[in-house]
Design an enzyme around this catalytic site. Sequence first.
Site, PDB file in Angstrom:
ATOM      1  N   ASP A  16       0.813  -1.215   0.000  1.00  0.00           N
ATOM      2  CA  ASP A  16       0.000   0.000   0.000  1.00  0.00           C
ATOM      3  C   ASP A  16       0.847   1.266   0.000  1.00  0.00           C
ATOM      4  O   ASP A  16       0.597   2.191  -0.783  1.00  0.00           O
ATOM      5  CB  ASP A  16      -0.942   0.004   1.210  1.00  0.00           C
ATOM      6  N   ARG A  46       1.477   6.338  17.012  1.00  0.00           N
ATOM      7  CA  ARG A  46       1.272   7.359  15.968  1.00  0.00           C
ATOM      8  C   ARG A  46       1.913   8.713  16.282  1.00  0.00           C
ATOM      9  O   ARG A  46       2.477   9.342  15.386  1.00  0.00           O
ATOM     10  CB  ARG A  46      -0.223   7.525  15.684  1.00  0.00           C
ATOM     11  N   ASP A  95      -6.373   6.249  12.559  1.00  0.00           N
ATOM     12  CA  ASP A  95      -4.977   6.644  12.359  1.00  0.00           C
ATOM     13  C   ASP A  95      -4.837   7.931  11.568  1.00  0.00           C
ATOM     14  O   ASP A  95      -3.918   8.716  11.807  1.00  0.00           O
ATOM     15  CB  ASP A  95      -4.204   5.517  11.676  1.00  0.00           C
ATOM     16  N   SER A 105      -5.978  -7.552   8.358  1.00  0.00           N
ATOM     17  CA  SER A 105      -4.940  -6.528   8.358  1.00  0.00           C
ATOM     18  C   SER A 105      -4.214  -6.542   9.699  1.00  0.00           C
ATOM     19  O   SER A 105      -4.842  -6.714  10.744  1.00  0.00           O
ATOM     20  CB  SER A 105      -5.579  -5.153   8.122  1.00  0.00           C
TER      21      SER A 105
END
Length: 410
Positions: free
Chosen positions: A16, A98, A127, A181
């Site tokens: 991705d 993050r 996110d 995922s």
Amino acid sequence: MSAPKKVVLAYSGGLDTSIILKWLQTEYGCEVITYTADLGQGEELEPARRKAELMGIKPENIHILDAREEFVRDFVFPMFRANALYEGLYLLGTSIARPLISKHLVQIAHEHGADAVAHGATGKGNDQVRFELACYALDPSIRVIAPWREWNLSSRTTLLEFAEKHQIPIAKDKRGEAPFSVDANLLHTSSEGKVLENPGEEAPEYVYQRTVSPEDAPDTPEMVEIEFERGDAVAINGERMTPAGVLTKLNELGGKHGVGRLDMVENRFVGMKSRGVYETPGGTVLLEAHRGIEQITLDSGSGHLKDSIMPRYAELIYNGFWFSPEREMMQALIDKSQEHVTGTVRVKLYKGSVRTVARWSEHSLYSEAHVTFEDDAGAYDQKDAAGFIRLNALRLKLIATRNARIADKG
């Protein structure tokens, strides 16, 4: 808005973000700088460097940073001082990573004079919010590009077609639908999507990657001693370790005993519910041990106040407000509470569970003389409790008297 000239991309090396890299080049004709963070996800990161080079990125524009110690020391440990749990269950493994990634994303942008940063988060999840709130808090003028909210590559098929058109390497298992995922770092592994989307179906065993099934865990319990200084774990079984070393060792111990599995349906910040399967073996052990040492070193006023703000603190981290003034204010209160949270806790690991079984500290507030069932040698005068109870009962007695008077008149 004019096209950016230079963009720093948070780059994993996966399909991705490789597609995003090429899309940035083709869509904007801009120079791309890649940034890959080693947060202990357990993957070799040099392939990300080689893949970036194959896609035309100059060597000086490829950044691979080992941020494991910084991650645990400056982000995970401060959060664990608060015993933070989102919605009472989730140890915030993805959420807390993050702000660190965003911090370095902005720093690298400044070093290169870049006018934008980019991430690979979709428009449905948390996110995107976490990355962008952190970036704007650190640099209010920064431009953030979120390709998933801009492009028309809306399906796995169109993504693969784009990759093939631009000769982006595709692993064979990426040609079909991924079963789920995964996001991983030193604190946890998060799995969601596909086979996990129906919360009415039990997650298949192959989803779990860091923990053995509790049923298959050793039949003999294991005792582990964890030493704390000012709220942070500093040693395991008498061996001093770095912050990342502590968490790595606790992951090993907890995973071996099937500790730290969580199957949860949570409320995303963007409004929808999502089902995630989390494995946080070391974090689960650490939380239990930290609670254990606080039991004897924190007074009730400090502990109860800290517990009362914890849900708000956890929500701030989950929603992406790590760099907000309110989180920093709460952190100051939390850190103040940890001044005497020093000592050792013994926990027992067994078949998916972790329990505190002993704790001791030079900073302990526990007094055997006061709580003993034997002769306390005058340490506590039980007659004092009578006045204490009468004073605390006065308000309740006045209310009951008032209510009875009104009821009689009615």
